[in-house]
Design a protein around this motif. Structure first.
Motif, mmCIF file in Angstrom:
data_model
loop_
_atom_site.group_PDB
_atom_site.id
_atom_site.type_symbol
_atom_site.label_atom_id
_atom_site.label_comp_id
_atom_site.label_asym_id
_atom_site.label_seq_id
_atom_site.Cartn_x
_atom_site.Cartn_y
_atom_site.Cartn_z
ATOM 1 N N PRO A 97 8.473 -0.650 6.228
ATOM 2 C CA PRO A 97 7.493 0.369 6.630
ATOM 3 C C PRO A 97 7.825 1.095 7.933
ATOM 4 O O PRO A 97 7.560 2.289 8.056
ATOM 5 C CB PRO A 97 6.192 -0.443 6.782
ATOM 6 C CG PRO A 97 6.377 -1.621 5.879
ATOM 7 C CD PRO A 97 7.837 -1.956 5.956
ATOM 8 N N TRP A 98 8.397 0.392 8.948
ATOM 9 C CA TRP A 98 8.698 1.059 10.222
ATOM 10 C C TRP A 98 9.648 2.230 9.992
ATOM 11 O O TRP A 98 9.457 3.318 10.531
ATOM 12 C CB TRP A 98 9.313 0.055 11.207
ATOM 13 C CG TRP A 98 9.424 0.606 12.603
ATOM 14 C CD1 TRP A 98 8.472 0.566 13.573
ATOM 15 C CD2 TRP A 98 10.542 1.304 13.166
ATOM 16 N NE1 TRP A 98 8.929 1.191 14.719
ATOM 17 C CE2 TRP A 98 10.201 1.652 14.490
ATOM 18 C CE3 TRP A 98 11.796 1.671 12.682
ATOM 19 C CZ2 TRP A 98 11.067 2.344 15.335
ATOM 20 C CZ3 TRP A 98 12.665 2.360 13.528
ATOM 21 C CH2 TRP A 98 12.300 2.693 14.832
ATOM 22 N N ARG A 115 10.638 6.578 -0.630
ATOM 23 C CA ARG A 115 10.413 5.303 -1.321
ATOM 24 C C ARG A 115 11.635 4.388 -1.153
ATOM 25 O O ARG A 115 11.489 3.188 -0.901
ATOM 26 C CB ARG A 115 10.142 5.557 -2.808
ATOM 27 C CG ARG A 115 9.804 4.300 -3.589
ATOM 28 C CD ARG A 115 9.757 4.578 -5.092
ATOM 29 N NE ARG A 115 9.390 3.378 -5.830
ATOM 30 C CZ ARG A 115 10.218 2.377 -6.105
ATOM 31 N NH1 ARG A 115 11.482 2.420 -5.677
ATOM 32 N NH2 ARG A 115 9.811 1.315 -6.782
ATOM 33 N N ALA A 116 12.850 4.958 -1.298
ATOM 34 C CA ALA A 116 14.076 4.162 -1.162
ATOM 35 C C ALA A 116 14.181 3.563 0.242
ATOM 36 O O ALA A 116 14.562 2.396 0.411
ATOM 37 C CB ALA A 116 15.296 5.016 -1.471
ATOM 38 N N ARG A 166 0.838 -1.213 0.000
ATOM 39 C CA ARG A 166 0.000 0.000 0.000
ATOM 40 C C ARG A 166 0.868 1.256 0.000
ATOM 41 O O ARG A 166 0.632 2.195 -0.781
ATOM 42 C CB ARG A 166 -0.917 -0.024 1.234
ATOM 43 C CG ARG A 166 -1.759 1.232 1.429
ATOM 44 C CD ARG A 166 -2.901 1.333 0.421
ATOM 45 N NE ARG A 166 -3.541 2.623 0.455
ATOM 46 C CZ ARG A 166 -4.497 2.981 1.333
ATOM 47 N NH1 ARG A 166 -4.926 2.114 2.256
ATOM 48 N NH2 ARG A 166 -5.053 4.180 1.263
ATOM 49 N N LEU A 167 1.895 1.285 0.863
ATOM 50 C CA LEU A 167 2.778 2.462 0.931
ATOM 51 C C LEU A 167 3.533 2.650 -0.386
ATOM 52 O O LEU A 167 3.681 3.779 -0.865
ATOM 53 C CB LEU A 167 3.778 2.314 2.087
ATOM 54 C CG LEU A 167 3.205 2.296 3.511
ATOM 55 C CD1 LEU A 167 4.326 2.114 4.526
ATOM 56 C CD2 LEU A 167 2.435 3.575 3.808
ATOM 57 N N GLU A 199 1.187 4.072 -2.965
ATOM 58 C CA GLU A 199 0.895 5.486 -2.690
ATOM 59 C C GLU A 199 2.071 6.386 -3.101
ATOM 60 O O GLU A 199 1.877 7.434 -3.719
ATOM 61 C CB GLU A 199 0.606 5.676 -1.193
ATOM 62 C CG GLU A 199 -0.670 5.016 -0.709
ATOM 63 C CD GLU A 199 -1.931 5.818 -1.054
ATOM 64 O OE1 GLU A 199 -1.800 6.930 -1.589
ATOM 65 O OE2 GLU A 199 -3.042 5.309 -0.800
ATOM 66 N N LEU A 200 3.291 5.973 -2.762
ATOM 67 C CA LEU A 200 4.475 6.774 -3.096
ATOM 68 C C LEU A 200 4.682 6.858 -4.605
ATOM 69 O O LEU A 200 5.007 7.921 -5.138
ATOM 70 C CB LEU A 200 5.715 6.180 -2.419
ATOM 71 C CG LEU A 200 5.871 6.511 -0.940
ATOM 72 C CD1 LEU A 200 6.821 5.536 -0.256
ATOM 73 C CD2 LEU A 200 6.360 7.946 -0.748
ATOM 74 N N GLU A 201 4.488 5.741 -5.287
ATOM 75 C CA GLU A 201 4.669 5.759 -6.739
ATOM 76 C C GLU A 201 3.605 6.604 -7.422
ATOM 77 O O GLU A 201 3.893 7.315 -8.384
ATOM 78 C CB GLU A 201 4.675 4.321 -7.282
ATOM 79 C CG GLU A 201 5.999 3.623 -6.955
ATOM 80 C CD GLU A 201 6.041 2.174 -7.400
ATOM 81 O OE1 GLU A 201 4.977 1.624 -7.761
ATOM 82 O OE2 GLU A 201 7.148 1.603 -7.368
ATOM 83 N N GLU A 202 2.371 6.565 -6.913
ATOM 84 C CA GLU A 202 1.311 7.419 -7.473
ATOM 85 C C GLU A 202 1.624 8.895 -7.263
ATOM 86 O O GLU A 202 1.405 9.722 -8.152
ATOM 87 C CB GLU A 202 -0.035 7.068 -6.826
ATOM 88 C CG GLU A 202 -0.661 5.800 -7.395
ATOM 89 C CD GLU A 202 -2.030 5.511 -6.785
ATOM 90 O OE1 GLU A 202 -2.540 6.366 -6.022
ATOM 91 O OE2 GLU A 202 -2.588 4.433 -7.067
#
Length: 563
Positions: free
Chosen positions: A315-316, A307-308, A269-270, A273-276
C-alpha cells in the motif's frame, strides 16, 4: 558453486557472498578491478581459438556466456580475413560489416575493433542522418573505412538502396543474433542473402540462443531454426570447465519471501477498490472503430499498473504511484478534446485520489512505514543492509547523506515527480569525494518488470536510506528504457528522456551511484560495470532473460538473487 576459501554471510537462512567477506580483503572483486585479475585482453583463450577456427571454416553462431569475450572472437576473425579488406574498395575491395541492435552498442564495438586492430573503423548509428546520405557519400565512407559498424536499421537501409552489395562484404557479424528468430531487421538482411550468388561469411554472437519461452523438447528445433535463418552452425566451447573460469559464476540464491499479511485491512480494501474500478471500465460497452482511439485504454493501463504496484510492493508504494499517475493524468486531461475520453480520464483521476485518501487514514505519506510494504521489499532491504561498507570515513554523519538529496515536501502528487530528484542532485553537488572504495563497495542492479515498479522502488530505497543508517550508504537511481537504443525519430520530449537515461547510465558507470533499479533494458546491449549484486525482484519471464540478467553479476565475488 562457491569456493571453499570464501566465507558466506548468513542472514536468516540466506547466505550472501560480499566483497568484504573475501579473504583478499574488502577491495577484492570491486567492479573496476576485474580486468587486471582475470583478463589478458590481448591473448586469446583456448576456447576463443577453438571457435575462431570453426568460424574460419564455416558460418558460425558463437553461443557463449555474457562476459566470455564473444566480441574478441569477432575481432580475431576480422583480422584473420583482413587481407580481403585492406585493398582499394573501388578496385573490387571488400568490407567487413558489424551489425548491432541499437545505437548505444555501436560505440562499444568500435572501441573493441580499434583496441585490437589497426583497421580503419567507421561508425553509423543515426538512421535519420544516415538515411539522407547519397550513394556518393556512402562510397566515400566505404573507401575511407575497412570495417563498418552500424545498427541493423542503418545496414538494412544501405543494402535495400543498393549503396552496398552483399557481394562487397567479406564478413557479416550479427551481435545478439538470437533476435533473427523474430520479425527483425536481422531476418530481413538474411533474406537478401538468399538471392545473393556470393554471400559473405556470417558470424553470429549470442549469450542465449533462445529468444522467448521454450519447452525443453522444443530446444533442438529452436536452435535449428536459428541456424537455418543465419545459414550457420551453432557452436560453443567444448571445454566448459575452462569456460567457467572466465565467465560469470555468481552464487545463485532463490528467496521465498512469503505472503503479505496486512492486519489493518488496507491492502484488501485497496485491491477490492482497484478491481471494482477495472471491472467497471471493462463493463462499459463502448464500440471502437479501427481508426478511433479507445476511450478506456489509458484508464485501464493506469489502474492495472497501480494494482500491480499494490500487489508487488504494498500500500505505501501504491499511494506513491497513485500520486505520480495523478500528475501524469493532469497533462492528459489538459490536452484532451474528446468529451468521452476526458470523462474516463477524470474518473481515473478521482479514483486515484480516493486511493490516496484511504492510505492517509493509515499512514503519513511523508515518511516510509514498513508495515505497509510487502515481504519482498523487506527482504530486499535486508539484502542491501548486508552490503553496508565497514568503513565510512568520508561521511561526517548520516545526516550529511540524508540531506544531500532531501526533497522538499510540496504536495502528495507533485512530490512524486521523478524530475525533482534530478534537479536537486544537479544543484547539490557534495564537496566530499564520493564515492570511494571505502564508502561504495556495492555495485548492484535490481531487475523489475514494470516501469512504475522501478520508479517507486527507487523512491522507497531513497526514503529507507533517510530513516535507516544501515541503508544510508546507498545512492540509487532507476532506468526504464524510454528511448534507449531506439532508432525511430525522436521528438523533443523523447530526446530529453533519452539524455536523462544516458546520464543515469553514465553515473552508474562512474560509480557515482551504486544501485540501479532497471527494467529489462539493461539485461543486454548496454555497457555497464561488472556488478557484485543482481536481484531479480520480479522473476525472469524467459530463459534468455535469466541468462542475460545473471550475466550482469560479473564480479569475482557476486550474488544473483531471485525473490
Amino acid at each position: 558453486m562457491k569456493s571453499p576459501a570464501l566465507q558466506p554471510l548468513s542472514m536468516a537462512g540466506l547466505q550472501l557472498m560480499t566483497p568484504a567477506s573475501s579473504p583478499m580483503g574488502p577491495f577484492f572483486g570491486l567492479p573496476w578491478q576485474q580486468e587486471a585479475i582475470h583478463d589478458n585482453i590481448y591473448t586469446p583463450r583456448k576456447y576463443q581459438v577453438e571457435l575462431l577456427e570453426a568460424a574460419l571454416d564455416h558460418n558460425t553462431i558463437v553461443c557463449l556466456n555474457t562476459g566470455s569475450g564473444k566480441t574478441f572472437i569477432a575481432v580475431l576473425l576480422t583480422k584473420e580475413l583482413s587481407y580481403q579488406i585492406r585493398g582499394d574498395f573501388s578496385r573490387n575491395g571488400k568490407r567487413t560489416v558489424f551489425l548491432v541492435n541499437s545505437a548505444n552498442q555501436v560505440a562499444q564495438q568500435v572501441s573493441a575493433v580499434r583496441t585490437h586492430s589497426d583497421l580503419k573503423v567507421g561508425e553509423y548509428s543515426n538512421l535519420e542522418v544516415n538515411a539522407s546520405w547519397t550513394k556518393e557519400r556512402w562510397n566515400q565512407e566505404f573507401t575511407k573505412h575497412q570495417v563498418l559498424i552500424m545498427t541493423c536499421y542503418v545496414a538494412l537501409n544501405v543494402l535495400k538502396n543498393g549503396y552496398l552489395s552483399l557481394s562487397d562484404i567479406n564478413l557479416l557479424v550479427f551481435d545478439e543474433c538470437h533476435l533473427a528468430i523474430l520479425d527483425h531487421p536481422y531476418r530481413e538482411i538474411m533474406k537478401l542473402c538468399e538471392n545473393c550468388p556470393s554471400c559473405p561469411r556470417i558470424l553470429g554472437l549470442t549469450a542465449s540462443i533462445l529468444n522467448g519461452k521454450c519447452d525443453p523438447e522444443e530446444l533442438e528445433e529452436k536452435i535449428q531454426k536459428l541456424e537455418k535463418i543465419l545459414k550457420s552452425n551453432a557452436e560453443t566451447a567444448t571445454d566448459l570447465v575452462v569456460l567457467d573460469r572466465y565467465t560469470s559464476q555468481p552464487c545463485e540464491i532463490v528467496v521465498d519471501c512469503g505472503p503479505f499479511t496486512d492486519r489493518s485491512g488496507l491492502y484488501e480494501r485497496l485491491l477490492m477498490e482497484l478491481e471494482e474500478a477495472l471491472n467497471f471500465i471493462n463493463d462499459c460497452n463502448i464500440s471502437v472503430h479501427s481508426k478511433e482511439r479507445d476511450s478506456t485504454l489509458i484508464s485501464k493501463q493506469i489502474l492495472s499498473d497501480c494494482r500491480a504496484v499494490l500487489v508487488v510492493l504494498g500500500p505505501w508504494c501504491a499511494d506513491k504511484v497513485a500520486g505520480m499517475m495523478v500528475r501524469e493524468l493532469q497533462k492528459y486531461i489538459k490536452h484532451e478534446q474528446e468529451e468521452l475520453h476526458r470523462k474516463f480520464l477524470l474518473f481515473t483521476d478521482t479514483f486515484l485520489r480516493k486511493i490516496h485518501a484511504l492510505c492517509e487514514e493509515h499512514f503519513s505519506p511523508a515518511s516510509l512505514d514498513l508495515k505497509f510494504v510487502t515481504p519482498k521489499v523487506i527482504k530486499l532491504l535486508e539484502i542491501l543492509r548486508k552490503y553496508k561498507p565497514y568503513e565510512r570515513q568520508q561521511f561526517e554523519s548520516v545526516e550529511w547523506y540524508n540531506n544531500r538529496n532531501q526533497d522538499n515536501y510540496v504536495s502528495w502528487s507533485d512530490s512524486e515527480d521523478d524530475d525533482e530528484d534530478e534537479e536537486i542532485e544537479e544543484k547539490e553537488k557534495p564537496e566530499t569525494n564520493f564515492p570511494s572504495p571505502f564508502t561504495n563497495i556495492l555495485c548492484g542492479i535490481i531487475f523489475v518488470e514494470r516501469r512504475y515498479t522501478a520508479v517507486v522502488l527507487n523512491r522507497l530505497i531513497k526514503e529507507a536510506g533517510k530513516q535507516d543508517p544501515e541503508l544510508a550508504y546507498i545512492s540509487s537511481n532507476f532506468i526504464t528504457g524510454h528511448g534507449i537504443g531506439k532508432n525511430q525519430p525522436r521528438n523533443k520530449q523523447m530526446e530529453a528522456e533519452f539524455r536523462k537515461q544516458e546520464e543515469v547510465l553514465r553515473k552508474f558507470r562512474a560509480h557515482e551511484t551504486n544501485l540501479l533499479i532497471a527494467t529489462s533494458i539493461v539485461e543486454e546491449g548496454v555497457d555497464i560495470p561488472k556488478c557484485n549484486l543482481v536481484v531479480r525482484f520480479d522473476l525472469p519471464t524467459e530463459y534468455r532473460s535469466y541468462v542475460q540478467s545473471k550475466g550482469r553479476a560479473r564480479a569475482p565475488i557476486s550474488n544473483y538473487i531471485m525473490l
